[in-house]
Design an enzyme around this catalytic site. Sequence first.
Site, PDB file in Angstrom:
ATOM      1  N   ASP A 121       0.218  19.569 -20.800  1.00 55.84           N
ATOM      2  CA  ASP A 121      -0.621  18.383 -20.959  1.00 55.84           C
ATOM      3  C   ASP A 121       0.216  17.491 -21.871  1.00 55.84           C
ATOM      4  O   ASP A 121       0.292  17.707 -23.084  1.00 55.84           O
ATOM      5  CB  ASP A 121      -1.960  18.764 -21.593  1.00 55.84           C
ATOM      6  CG  ASP A 121      -2.823  17.541 -21.865  1.00 55.84           C
ATOM      7  OD1 ASP A 121      -2.327  16.411 -21.711  1.00 55.84           O
ATOM      8  OD2 ASP A 121      -3.988  17.724 -22.263  1.00 55.84           O
TER       9      ASP A 121
ATOM     10  N   HIS B  31     -20.238  13.853 -26.280  1.00 47.91           N
ATOM     11  CA  HIS B  31     -19.935  12.979 -27.422  1.00 47.91           C
ATOM     12  C   HIS B  31     -19.803  11.514 -27.043  1.00 47.91           C
ATOM     13  O   HIS B  31     -20.026  10.634 -27.852  1.00 47.91           O
ATOM     14  CB  HIS B  31     -18.677  13.457 -28.145  1.00 47.91           C
ATOM     15  CG  HIS B  31     -17.456  13.461 -27.296  1.00 47.91           C
ATOM     16  ND1 HIS B  31     -17.283  14.356 -26.268  1.00 47.91           N
ATOM     17  CD2 HIS B  31     -16.366  12.673 -27.289  1.00 47.91           C
ATOM     18  CE1 HIS B  31     -16.128  14.112 -25.681  1.00 47.91           C
ATOM     19  NE2 HIS B  31     -15.549  13.096 -26.285  1.00 47.91           N
TER      20      HIS B  31
ATOM     21  N   LYS C 244      -0.862   6.966 -23.644  1.00 41.69           N
ATOM     22  CA  LYS C 244      -0.393   7.325 -24.989  1.00 41.69           C
ATOM     23  C   LYS C 244       1.102   7.009 -25.102  1.00 41.69           C
ATOM     24  O   LYS C 244       1.479   5.866 -25.304  1.00 41.69           O
ATOM     25  CB  LYS C 244      -0.686   8.809 -25.268  1.00 41.69           C
ATOM     26  CG  LYS C 244      -2.136   9.095 -25.620  1.00 41.69           C
ATOM     27  CD  LYS C 244      -3.000   9.266 -24.431  1.00 41.69           C
ATOM     28  CE  LYS C 244      -4.362   9.808 -24.780  1.00 41.69           C
ATOM     29  NZ  LYS C 244      -5.212   9.902 -23.586  1.00 41.69           N
TER      30      LYS C 244
ATOM     31  N   TYR D 297       0.841  -1.211   0.000  1.00 44.46           N
ATOM     32  CA  TYR D 297       0.000   0.000   0.000  1.00 44.46           C
ATOM     33  C   TYR D 297       0.870   1.253   0.000  1.00 44.46           C
ATOM     34  O   TYR D 297       0.596   2.212  -0.719  1.00 44.46           O
ATOM     35  CB  TYR D 297      -0.914  -0.009   1.238  1.00 44.46           C
ATOM     36  CG  TYR D 297      -1.963   1.071   1.187  1.00 44.46           C
ATOM     37  CD1 TYR D 297      -3.246   0.797   0.700  1.00 44.46           C
ATOM     38  CD2 TYR D 297      -1.681   2.366   1.620  1.00 44.46           C
ATOM     39  CE1 TYR D 297      -4.210   1.789   0.641  1.00 44.46           C
ATOM     40  CE2 TYR D 297      -2.648   3.356   1.556  1.00 44.46           C
ATOM     41  CZ  TYR D 297      -3.909   3.067   1.077  1.00 44.46           C
ATOM     42  OH  TYR D 297      -4.862   4.052   1.014  1.00 44.46           O
TER      43      TYR D 297
ATOM     44  N   PHE E   2      -7.593  19.798 -24.696  1.00 49.88           N
ATOM     45  CA  PHE E   2      -8.317  18.542 -24.956  1.00 49.88           C
ATOM     46  C   PHE E   2      -9.657  18.557 -24.222  1.00 49.88           C
ATOM     47  O   PHE E   2      -9.832  19.294 -23.256  1.00 49.88           O
ATOM     48  CB  PHE E   2      -7.455  17.349 -24.510  1.00 49.88           C
ATOM     49  CG  PHE E   2      -8.108  16.038 -24.836  1.00 49.88           C
ATOM     50  CD1 PHE E   2      -8.312  15.662 -26.152  1.00 49.88           C
ATOM     51  CD2 PHE E   2      -8.556  15.197 -23.835  1.00 49.88           C
ATOM     52  CE1 PHE E   2      -8.951  14.464 -26.457  1.00 49.88           C
ATOM     53  CE2 PHE E   2      -9.189  14.000 -24.133  1.00 49.88           C
ATOM     54  CZ  PHE E   2      -9.391  13.632 -25.443  1.00 49.88           C
ATOM     55  N   ASP E   3     -10.597  17.738 -24.657  1.00 50.05           N
ATOM     56  CA  ASP E   3     -11.968  17.834 -24.109  1.00 50.05           C
ATOM     57  C   ASP E   3     -12.060  17.561 -22.609  1.00 50.05           C
ATOM     58  O   ASP E   3     -12.804  18.235 -21.904  1.00 50.05           O
ATOM     59  CB  ASP E   3     -12.967  16.970 -24.893  1.00 50.05           C
ATOM     60  CG  ASP E   3     -12.583  15.503 -24.962  1.00 50.05           C
ATOM     61  OD1 ASP E   3     -11.398  15.207 -24.798  1.00 50.05           O
ATOM     62  OD2 ASP E   3     -13.465  14.661 -25.192  1.00 50.05           O
TER      63      ASP E   3
ATOM     64  N   ALA F  97       0.480  14.163 -22.756  1.00 56.30           N
ATOM     65  CA  ALA F  97       0.122  12.813 -23.215  1.00 56.30           C
ATOM     66  C   ALA F  97       1.046  12.298 -24.335  1.00 56.30           C
ATOM     67  O   ALA F  97       1.454  11.151 -24.333  1.00 56.30           O
ATOM     68  CB  ALA F  97      -1.330  12.791 -23.673  1.00 56.30           C
TER      69      ALA F  97
HETATM   70  N1  F0G Z   1      -4.889  15.212 -22.706  1.00 58.12           N
HETATM   71  C1  F0G Z   1      -4.833  14.854 -23.999  1.00 58.12           C
HETATM   72  C2  F0G Z   1      -4.076  15.679 -24.968  1.00 58.12           C
HETATM   73  C3  F0G Z   1      -5.501  13.699 -24.411  1.00 58.12           C
HETATM   74  O1  F0G Z   1      -5.456  13.352 -25.694  1.00 58.12           O
HETATM   75  C4  F0G Z   1      -6.207  12.917 -23.453  1.00 58.12           C
HETATM   76  C5  F0G Z   1      -6.917  11.724 -23.847  1.00 58.12           C
HETATM   77  C6  F0G Z   1      -6.213  13.339 -22.118  1.00 58.12           C
HETATM   78  C7  F0G Z   1      -5.540  14.488 -21.786  1.00 58.12           C
HETATM   79  C8  F0G Z   1      -6.947  12.576 -21.060  1.00 58.12           C
HETATM   80  O2  F0G Z   1      -6.293  11.419 -20.749  1.00 58.12           O
HETATM   81  O3  F0G Z   1      -7.858   9.568 -21.404  1.00 58.12           O
HETATM   82  O4  F0G Z   1      -5.943   9.182 -19.847  1.00 58.12           O
HETATM   83  O5  F0G Z   1      -7.904  10.468 -19.105  1.00 58.12           O
HETATM   84  N2  F0G Z   1      -7.163  11.431 -25.027  1.00 58.12           N
HETATM   85  C9  F0G Z   1      -7.776  10.236 -25.532  1.00 58.12           C
HETATM   86  C10 F0G Z   1      -7.941  10.367 -27.015  1.00 58.12           C
HETATM   87  C11 F0G Z   1      -8.991   9.797 -24.829  1.00 58.12           C
HETATM   88  O6  F0G Z   1      -8.629   9.522 -27.609  1.00 58.12           O
HETATM   89  O7  F0G Z   1      -7.365  11.272 -27.616  1.00 58.12           O
HETATM   90  P1  F0G Z   1      -7.049  10.078 -20.248  1.00 58.12           P
END
Ligand code: F0G
Length: 458
Positions: free
Chosen positions: A215, A450, A258, A72, A124-125, A217
């Site tokens: 960000d 979406h 990613k 843990y 990102f969304d 990823a």
């Molecule tokens: N930031 C970026 C640039 C992303 O592309 C994503 C996720 C996230 C943050 C969020 O990360 O999914 O681990 O919570 N993108 C995926 C996509 C879902 O299909 O582009 P997560």
Amino acid sequence: MELPFAESYKIKMVEPVRKSTRAEREQWIKDAKYNLFNLKSNQVFVDLLTDSGTGAMSDRQWSEMMLGDESYAGASSYYKLKEAINTITGFPYFLPTHQGRAAENVLFSALIKPGDLIPGNAHFDTTKGHIEFRKASAVDCTIDEASITTLDHPFKGNIDLKKLEKVLVGNPVEHIPMIIITVTCNTSGGQPVSMANIKAVSDMARNYGVKVIFDAARFAENAYFIQQREAGYERKSIREIVLEMFSYGDGMTMSSKKDAIVNMGGFIALRDQELFREASTFNIMFEGFITYGGMSGRDMNALAQGLYEGTEFDTLDTRIKQVAYLGKLLHEADIPLQLPYGGHAIFVDAKRFLPQLPKEQFAAQTLAVELYIEAGVRAVEIGTLLADRDPVTRENRYPELELLRLAIPRRTYTNNHMAYVAAALINVWKRREKITSGYKIIYEAPIMRHFTVELEKA
Ligand code: F0G
């Protein structure tokens, strides 16, 4: 004879995928309310919905899984991951989270207050969702060139410094907790941000006393593009470039699904101990104790290994060339794409593919449905459905770019799959004039609609 391109790995384990008939797909997509997220994976032949968590782990990552320490607190897996993150990013502090949006949730809980503004490059969304959920606003400062799909600009993820300065000058800095640089910029087409731009944004932020958060990823793909396209970086290694990129920031949120090539996982990395302590409290509340934060020990081990592999030149070269291979096949058939090709995906310009559709009928979603029916290929809409409604006026937001994204999972499909996808989309392209109507919404959630939207034919 020049040696042709070939993958930097060989395949040790396979997973069968099933083809289906057109009639089956027509029924399945109707049952799914024309939302491709509602399809079952066995109804899909080539799944390009996302490159997130869909990559193939290496033999070394799988062996690391067996060495996971599930204690843990204070697990060796935590320290292994801490060392990998420190080596690759240079940030001294880190918190594990279960994925990228969880990292956003934790960090933004410490940083964002109602009424705040968060400038950046096409957030990102989920990032935007976590900002708007806190009654703050994301301000898109991406360069205008990013939305001209025909323009072959090397760094379409760049932030427009004039737009950024306008936000910084025009608002009290207490209301600007950070600038977010998304590398690569997913929303504008998997497009990179140049080192010069990162540095300039960082200098400006420092002048105003504002933090820079990445960000991150797809940070390694961004570094690859800097190496390939930016003068002065051709001889630097990916790892050196990554370290320089992050040296201009105060921290990062990471979706490890990613560029770290794991199926689940994320983290926050930070320079400042005070902010780390504040975020730690939220991490414990939302994710788990600070030495596991939503990840099992074996997953932290695989992630540590994935960070090293994901920042190797050969891994990135294989991947980005595969994406470009698909791009080239489509481009040669005159299909309108976001140029240059993205790092993780090819983005098809649905406004130019289906110019006959009114904007209220979701051209990119229509194209996604057509491509699925054509060949069982699942792609994703990056357009009006994703852009959601304005949180204040509740009006639909119609983004500049209406794109269909073909995201390529890492180390998962062969170039034959890419050729199959290209042929399928070319078939749709040839019959595009017969597509005369799109879709309308019959159900939508109040935020991030979406994922769960339900549609019917317009
Ligand atoms: N930031 C970026 C640039 C992303 O592309 C994503 C996720 C996230 C943050 C969020 O990360 O999914 O681990 O919570 N993108 C995926 C996509 C879902 O299909 O582009 P997560």
